[in-house]
Design an enzyme around this catalytic site. Structure first.
Site, PDB file in Angstrom:
ATOM      1  CG  HIS A  48      50.919  37.048  42.697  1.00 53.71           C
ATOM      2  ND1 HIS A  48      51.082  38.025  43.645  1.00 53.71           N
ATOM      3  CD2 HIS A  48      50.322  36.010  43.342  1.00 53.71           C
ATOM      4  CE1 HIS A  48      50.626  37.604  44.821  1.00 53.71           C
ATOM      5  NE2 HIS A  48      50.141  36.387  44.654  1.00 53.71           N
ATOM      6  NE  ARG A  73      46.445  33.606  41.117  1.00 51.39           N
ATOM      7  CZ  ARG A  73      47.501  33.240  41.869  1.00 51.39           C
ATOM      8  NH1 ARG A  73      47.317  32.440  42.910  1.00 51.39           N
ATOM      9  NH2 ARG A  73      48.717  33.628  41.555  1.00 51.39           N
ATOM     10  CG  ASP A  87      29.784  40.366  30.742  1.00 54.62           C
ATOM     11  OD1 ASP A  87      29.098  39.352  30.950  1.00 54.62           O
ATOM     12  OD2 ASP A  87      29.418  41.515  31.070  1.00 54.62           O
ATOM     13  CD  GLU A 152      45.933  32.565  48.546  1.00 53.04           C
ATOM     14  OE1 GLU A 152      47.051  32.350  48.047  1.00 53.04           O
ATOM     15  OE2 GLU A 152      45.064  33.240  47.979  1.00 53.04           O
ATOM     16  CG  ASP A 178      49.959  33.605  49.432  1.00 52.77           C
ATOM     17  OD1 ASP A 178      50.285  34.718  49.874  1.00 52.77           O
ATOM     18  OD2 ASP A 178      49.857  33.365  48.222  1.00 52.77           O
TER      19      ASP A 178
END
Length: 260
Positions: A48, A73, A87, A152, A178
């Protein structure tokens, strides 16, 4: 020399509660300020917040220089996104909108090298291996990756037992906002039905021996989740803290000007 030890994962395995904060300003300077605050972990939000791979990398670099552990996230659990952030040096990932045990198992494979998984082998190019300076990285990296899955919605709750039964899932994070929207209470995560579902889910996570996580500003819910056994709990968001502080200062400044 093996991959660096993931101290956050070790703490979760030992049942030590880790207190964190969301970092959504998508800027390394702001992330560095947050990293001086003393949180156990900081969540770099790629879902977000307006982050891309380079901005995530820059924030990983400044947070890793602190005592706070960086968690990333992603916007979605795509293999190529997971490969890139691993990586880049992330060792702990939070993947949103997990709705089945099958999806959980696929995400486990995405964070592990063959023959146990499907992570692409390119560590010679990667910051994660210190650009091939860690000779045993390929053989030791898997054990230091911490995979956190976000449940969620009602579909995720219905599949929670299957998700919890998935080997090598380190923890499950419950997203109240959510979940509230999916349950018909958009904008009201404190609705009794939502709170009951969150507490039930957290209880099931703890009973399964997995790490339970949540982001909430609700002090009562924070305390309840910690009592249940939640071990990665975020108590704030840098964006709202900054915005609230600025608005409060502006309000007080206007009041001084106007003689209030």
């Amino acid at each position: 020399m093996p991959a660096p030890k993931n101290t956050f994962k070790a703490a979760l395995n030992e049942g030590k509660a880790q207190m964190g904060c969301w970092v959504g300003m998508a800027d390394p300077y702001a992330a560095e300020i947050s990293a001086t605050a003393g949180f156990d972990w900081l969540l770099i939000d790629g879902e977000h917040a307006p982050n891309d791979l380079r901005s995530i990398l820059a924030q990983l670099q400044v947070i890793e220089a602190s005592s706070s552990h960086p968690v990333v996230r992603l916007p979605i659990g795509e293999d190529w996104m997971i490969k890139q952030v691993l990586d880049a040096g992330a060792q702990t990932l939070l993947i949103p909108m997990v709705e089945s045990g099958e999806q959980a198992a696929d995400l486990v494979r995405a964070v592990r090298y063959p023959p146990f998984g499907k992570r692409g082998v390119g560590s010679a190019l990667a910051r994660a291996s210190k650009f091939a300076a860690i000779p045993d990285y390929l053989k030791s990296a898997d054990k230091q990756i911490c995979l956190l899955l976000q449940v969620e919605n009602r579909a995720g709750l219905a599949a929670l037992d299957d998700i919890l039964a998935t080997d090598d899932v380190d923890g499950v994070f419950i997203g109240p906002s959510d979940l509230a929207a999916d349950m018909g209470h958009i904008g009201n995560p404190a609705a009794p039905e939502v709170m009951e579902a969150v507490i039930d889910a957290m209880t099931r996570i703890a009973a399964a021996g997995k790490a339970g996580g949540i982001l909430t500003l609700n002090q009562d819910l924070i305390k309840k989740c910690l009592e249940i056994g939640a071990t990665f709990v975020a108590t704030g968001i840098d964006v709202t803290l900054f915005a609230g502080g600025m608005r409060d200062l502006a309000k007080r400044s206007r009041a001084m000007r106007d003689g209030d």
